[in-house]
Design an enzyme around this catalytic site. Structure first.
Site, PDB file in Angstrom:
ATOM      1  N   GLY A 299      -1.878   0.395  -3.029  1.00 39.08           N
ATOM      2  CA  GLY A 299      -1.743  -0.464  -1.858  1.00 39.08           C
ATOM      3  C   GLY A 299      -0.464  -1.278  -1.867  1.00 39.08           C
ATOM      4  O   GLY A 299       0.575  -0.852  -2.375  1.00 39.08           O
ATOM      5  N   SER A 300      -0.539  -2.492  -1.330  1.00 37.69           N
ATOM      6  CA  SER A 300       0.657  -3.263  -0.978  1.00 37.69           C
ATOM      7  C   SER A 300       1.497  -3.738  -2.153  1.00 37.69           C
ATOM      8  O   SER A 300       2.613  -4.228  -1.944  1.00 37.69           O
ATOM      9  CB  SER A 300       0.260  -4.472  -0.130  1.00 37.69           C
ATOM     10  OG  SER A 300      -0.292  -4.032   1.101  1.00 37.69           O
ATOM     11  N   THR A 301       1.006  -3.653  -3.373  1.00 39.36           N
ATOM     12  CA  THR A 301       1.849  -4.022  -4.511  1.00 39.36           C
ATOM     13  C   THR A 301       3.100  -3.142  -4.565  1.00 39.36           C
ATOM     14  O   THR A 301       4.141  -3.556  -5.073  1.00 39.36           O
ATOM     15  CB  THR A 301       1.076  -3.892  -5.833  1.00 39.36           C
ATOM     16  OG1 THR A 301       0.463  -2.605  -5.900  1.00 39.36           O
ATOM     17  CG2 THR A 301       0.002  -4.969  -5.948  1.00 39.36           C
ATOM     18  N   MET A 302       3.024  -1.940  -3.997  1.00 38.02           N
ATOM     19  CA  MET A 302       4.153  -1.004  -4.035  1.00 38.02           C
ATOM     20  C   MET A 302       5.284  -1.409  -3.086  1.00 38.02           C
ATOM     21  O   MET A 302       6.406  -0.898  -3.196  1.00 38.02           O
ATOM     22  CB  MET A 302       3.672   0.406  -3.685  1.00 38.02           C
ATOM     23  CG  MET A 302       2.497   0.897  -4.520  1.00 38.02           C
ATOM     24  SD  MET A 302       2.875   1.013  -6.271  1.00 38.02           S
ATOM     25  CE  MET A 302       3.668   2.606  -6.349  1.00 38.02           C
ATOM     26  N   LYS A 303       5.003  -2.323  -2.168  1.00 36.68           N
ATOM     27  CA  LYS A 303       6.048  -2.756  -1.234  1.00 36.68           C
ATOM     28  C   LYS A 303       7.221  -3.402  -1.968  1.00 36.68           C
ATOM     29  O   LYS A 303       8.369  -3.319  -1.505  1.00 36.68           O
ATOM     30  CB  LYS A 303       5.457  -3.737  -0.218  1.00 36.68           C
ATOM     31  CG  LYS A 303       4.421  -3.125   0.715  1.00 36.68           C
ATOM     32  CD  LYS A 303       3.736  -4.176   1.574  1.00 36.68           C
ATOM     33  CE  LYS A 303       2.651  -3.543   2.447  1.00 36.68           C
ATOM     34  NZ  LYS A 303       1.880  -4.551   3.204  1.00 36.68           N
TER      35      LYS A 303
END
Length: 677
Positions: A299-303
């Protein structure tokens, strides 16, 4: 005259008969001698080895002496796994007057199946195991039975003095002392040592006696393994993780604490836990080291990594803005949605509110090839090489479709393990250099020879040092007001981090379910990261957002880690906050026992198993911050430092009885400045 001659010749017949009989007897004796000679030749030459072996088997035995398994220690020398000698019970079935009755009586005191014992006694001749690794209580009960033909052999048994602590990392062994999981399996050859075989004789009662004595057990002991794990940090990490999973009613939880400068794993926790001393009946899922073996859509940790690469390539700047289209962006027949609809956001804003649309537009600027390359640079789709069994590799597929490019830009449609995500964030905290995570620092044999020693190892540079600093600074907005994780903010230390709330794939419906995988990964202190902490909650049910279910656990771990590692605060805590921290809160209106009262009551009651869980608070007044932290940890207390300098006050007071692991607040102040003229 004829008569006289007749009488003289008569004796010739008997003489001939005697000679014949003697000859026949001689032939028989010769035949017997030849037969005996042939038999002797057969026994002494043809069957010599076989008969010698049979004779030797009557009185000689080869006794197998098991090796003592090597110990496992944490980074400070605290034992996490050791071996102790225990009794194992064996039986000579030939000496049992009634094997069935003996099996019935033994099964009651040993807790072994009666039918299984009967089968062993019927099949065995002179030696069968009744039960291996019996307790002293069981030994006393068996001796009280007075059964003949029983014997005891010493065998090493694996013992885990810290019980559940780091159990998934250490693993466990079977009854035969061979590793089944974790480091016990990975380092089986080094830990197991060398089994010895020694000749022994049997006395008249069938007891084994060594004729040449037993060699020094150290000569056969396995190597010792020292880990990078810190027992105190492991304890607080597991404690915080268990609370987070329980509060969120999640299926499981994982937490990883790394040193970003070296790649050392300081803590690796999983929930639920298990006790390796008694693994019977534990579900298989509880034994799995999910932080290493399981791969999720993060999820958004990869942003953070997508933005880092775009900044490094000069495709965006911190001031670059994106139209987030009020939280709804169509791509073909699909629609990308934001949880919190926004209009125009700069790069900081995209990270702060975790805009999927903003991240997708950054990903579009990167393009397919560079997006995949970005994730590969940060260590995804390759095993971290921690050395634990079943380590997940994860998958980063090439995004052929436009919708795949968008979703992979915000962490959906690819998989990674919690260890990989935390290690990638560590690269940002290490000036853009990815370090190889490692768990084992040294392996030393019984003679002191170092068999293995790990050092910090650079894998590759993923982004420039300047870009890494900018991204870490941008991520500080996530924990501030208006960000997705204000619950991760610390008063004394600057925090940089990112939340993640990913939908879980439904393998049956081949889409996404309503289940979530929530996380928060943060660096602290942000200006010079000392640790990176990743907290991951699988399928939370109370709240689903990483900033709500995972961020509080991050803060709890970080607040314990900073004083333990003697990291100076990033900013001064306001005076009211210091006073509030040093002053105990007033008692609640409803009377309830304080931890101190409960500890005293347990001591007075002498409750079994609790006496060693209570400690007395030492007097730390006047100690430097570092010395106070060391002494508090020695006393099994969790120190919390407020201010800098030397200890001027402490709470609870010196001499107070508290539980092991209780938090003690230490207020520090520097010396007053000298007066100058």
């Amino acid at each position: 005259m004829r008569d006289f001659k007749h009488h003289q010749a008569a004796p010739d017949a008997p003489t001939r008969w005697m000679r014949l009989r003697v000859s026949l007897l001689g032939v028989v004796f010769v035949a017997l001698l030849l037969g005996l000679f042939a038999r002797a030749v057969n026994l002494q030459i043809h069957q010599r080895d076989k008969l010698a072996g049979m004779a030797k088997d009557q009185y000689q035995r080869e006794l197998e002496i098991p090796a003592r398994r090597g110990d496992i220690f944490d980074r400070r020398g605290t034992p996490l796994a050791q071996s102790v000698d225990v009794d194992s019970l064996w039986v000579d079935p030939s000496l049992l007057p009634d094997p069935k009755d003996a099996a019935k009586r033994l099964s009651k005191v040993l807790g072994v199946d009666q039918k299984e014992l009967v089968e062993r006694f019927m099949k065995g001749k002179r030696f069968v195991w009744a039960k291996r690794q019996v307790t002293q209580t069981e030994v006393q009960r068996v001796q009280a039975l007075g059964l003949p033909g029983l014997g005891y052999a010493k065998e090493p048994r694996r013992f885990y003095p810290q019980r559940e602590l780091a159990a998934h990392v250490i693993g466990l062994v079977g009854t035969d002392s061979h590793g089944l999981d974790g480091l016990e399996l990975s380092f089986e050859d080094e830990l197991s040592g060398d089994e010895a075989r020694r000749a022994s004789v049997r006395d008249a009662k069938g007891r084994k006696v060594l004729t040449h004595g037993v060699e020094d057990p150290l000569a056969r002991q396995g190597a010792s393994v020292t880990l990078t794990i810190d027992r105190h940090l492991q304890y607080v990490t597991e404690k915080a993780l268990l609370k987070a999973v329980d509060d969120a009613r999640g299926v499981a939880g994982m937490a990883v604490v790394l040193d970003p400068k070296t790649g050392e794993v300081l803590a690796l926790a999983n929930a639920p836990r298990f006790n390796p001393n008694a693994p019977q009946g534990v579900p298989a899922d509880a034994l799995r080291n999910r932080a290493v073996t399981d791969a999720f859509e993060p999820g958004s940790t990869m942003k953070a990594f997508v933005v880092a690469r775009a900044l490094d390539e000069g495709l965006v700047t911190p001031a670059t803005t994106f139209d987030c289209e009020k939280g709804r962006m169509p791509i073909g027949r699909h629609v990308i949605n934001d949880t919190h609809p926004s209009g125009v956001l700069d790069v900081r804003g995209v990270l702060q509110v975790s805009s999927n649309i903003g991240a997708a537009k950054v990903g579009q600027r990167l393009g397919r090839e560079r997006l995949v390359e970005t994730y590969q640079r940060f260590g995804f789709a390759e095993r971290a090489g921690l050395g634990l069994p079943g380590e997940a590799k994860g998958v980063v597929p090439f995004p052929k479709a436009e919708i795949s490019l968008a979703t992979q830009s915000f962490g959906q449609g690819l998989t990674a393990s919690p260890l990989q995500v935390t290690a990638a964030f560590a690269a940002l905290g290490n000036g853009g250099v990815l370090m190889k995570p490692y768990l084992v620092s040294r392996v030393v044999d019984a003679d002191g020879l170092v068999l293995l020693e790990h050092r910090p190892t650079e894998v590759r540079r993923v982004v420039s040092a300047k870009t890494a600093r900018v991204v870490v600074e941008l991520l500080e907005s996530v924990v501030e007001k208006g960000g997705t994780a204000p619950r991760a903010r610390m008063d004394a230390y600057r925090v940089s981090g990112k939340t993640g709330t990913a939908q879980k794939a439904d393998p049956v419906a081949r889409g996404y379910s309503d289940k979530r995988f929530s996380s928060f990964v943060g660096l602290v202190p942000a200006e010079a990261p000392r640790v990176v902490i990743g907290v991951f909650i699988d399928e939370p049910k109370t709240d689903v957002y990483g900033g709500l279910v995972a961020a509080p656990a991050f803060k709890e771990i970080a607040e314990a880690a900073m004083p333990h590692l003697a990291v100076p605060p990033s900013r001064e805590v306001p005076a009211p906050a210091v006073a509030a921290a040093a002053t105990p809160s007033p008692p609640p209106l409803v009377p309830e026992k304080s931890p101190v009262v409960a500890a005293i009551e347990r001591l007075e009651a002498g409750a079994e198993g609790h006496g060693d869980e209570v400690v007395r608070v030492p007097n730390l007044s006047g100690h430097s911050g570092r010395a106070a932290v060391k002494e508090a940890l020695t006393a099994s207390l969790e120190p919390r430092l407020v201010g800098s300098g030397r200890v001027v006050s402490q709470s609870p007071a010196a001499g107070t009885l508290v539980d092991k692991g209780a938090r003690i607040t230490l207020e520090l102040a520097g010396p007053l400045p000298s007066t100058t003229r």
